[in-house]
Design an enzyme around this catalytic site. Structure first.
Site, short mmCIF file in Angstrom:
data_model
loop_
_atom_site.label_atom_id
_atom_site.label_comp_id
_atom_site.label_asym_id
_atom_site.label_seq_id
_atom_site.Cartn_x
_atom_site.Cartn_y
_atom_site.Cartn_z
CB THR A 13 -1.00 -0.10 1.27
OG1 THR A 13 -2.02 -1.36 1.00
CG2 THR A 13 -2.19 1.37 1.45
CB SER A 57 2.29 -7.54 1.54
OG SER A 57 1.26 -7.86 2.23
CB THR A 90 0.18 -3.44 6.31
OG1 THR A 90 -1.38 -3.28 6.14
CG2 THR A 90 0.70 -2.38 6.44
CG ASP A 91 -2.75 -7.36 3.91
OD1 ASP A 91 -3.40 -6.48 4.58
OD2 ASP A 91 -3.26 -7.29 2.38
#
Length: 326
Positions: A13, A57, A90-91
């Protein structure tokens, strides 16, 4: 003397912008552009940007994570490099951070960061998080702290951190233990030191490892499927301190009879698995079948550890030792 920092960009992101035709955020920002968005860095450090990838990610694989560890070791071998930051979606940032924590050889600080808002969003958090990550890796206080994840000015240990909210910028936490420290404009403050850092050094990993989450009334069907496939390892997220329904216990025992390693983690966000109970399906009842208890590792992190350990261990005793090490 101006310190040198390697910035490895992978996408996520933090490197996305809204695309009207696509109807949402898509990869759009290069590694160089990402660092250009943080003007204070020019007077703080010498930055070398390495664009490893520019993908969400969720597209990052364990094999790519291990490649990143090897790339970091190469870059860190330069004596002028003070530390390495990795920008990441961030996932799965907690998984990549943990893989690097286990497999990177360098003792220089490694910090992963990302953003919860895209580069075209209001209040984009990417530049601030990058700045905080750089401040973290050049701080003498971070030597010996292993791999960390820094967002929202909080410093978390890779082995403890997890994402707790799907969109909130204050999403990363280390349940029960809390962050290692905080990043301020003028300094990095470390409030506690992490426990002993574990390492598993291997040139490759075993990718045929599955994670199953236990639910109420679950049967052994998925275990039957994995046994028929001949998988190399299974991680189970059980209830509480490592308990499962009776049918799942039978599925685990089936896997063990076929010499498939089974690691028991917990689906609870904090705490460790332990043989507290002795009823059918409890962690204690699974010990005779040779189930390995994952300690405090989450299911997703235990899976990565098993992938590495299956290549590094020469026998069942050594495999078990990687999970029993505190």
């Amino acid at each position: 003397m101006v310190k040198k920092v390697i910035a490895i960009t992978t996408g996520g992101t933090i490197a996305m912008k809204y695309d009207k035709a696509a109807g949402g955020l898509i990869p759009a920002v290069s590694g160089e552009d990402l660092l250009e968005a943080v003007p204070p860095l020019k007077d703080m450090v010498q930055i070398e940007v390495v664009e490893y990838s520019n993908v969400p990610s969720g597209h990052i694989t364990p094999r790519m994570m291990l490649e990143l560890a090897k790339l970091i070791d190469i870059k860190a071998s330069d004596r002028d490099v003070a530390g390495i930051i990795v920008t990441h979606g961030t996932d799965t940032i907690e998984e990549t951070a943990y893989m690097l924590d286990l497999s990177a050889h360098t003792k220089k600080p490694i910090c992963l960061t990302g953003a919860m808002r895209g580069a075209s969003d209001m209040s984009w958090d990417g530049p601030g998080n990058i700045l905080a990550a750089v401040r973290t890796v050049i701080s003498p206080a971070m030597i010996g702290q292993g791999v960390t994840v820094v967002l929202n000015n909080q410093i978390h240990a890779a082995s403890e951190v997890t994402k707790t909210h799907s969109v909130n910028t204050d999403t990363f936490a280390s349940p029960w233990w809390g962050p290692l420290g905080y990043v301020y404009d003028d300094c990095v403050v470390v409030k506690r030191h992490r426990a002993k850092q574990q390492k598993i050094y291997t040139d490759s990993l075993e990718e045929d490892v599955y994670l199953l989450k236990v639910t109420a009334g679950m049967d052994g069907f998925l275990f039957d499927c994995l046994v028929k496939k001949g998988v190399k390892g299974i991680v189970v997220e059980g209830f509480g301190c490592g308990n499962v329904p009776p049918a799942v216990k039978r599925g685990i025992e089936l896997a063990r009879r076929h010499d498939i390693p089974v690691v028991m983690a917990t689906r609870v966000t904090a705490g460790r698995v332990a043989p507290v109970y002795s009823y059918e399906g409890s962690a204690g009842s699974l010990i005779p079948a040779g189930v390995i208890l994952a300690g405090e590792s989450s299911g997703q992190k235990a899976r990565l550890k098993l992938m590495l350990a299956l290549k590094a261990a020469e026998n069942d005793t050594e495999l078990r030792a990687y999970f029993e090490e505190r």
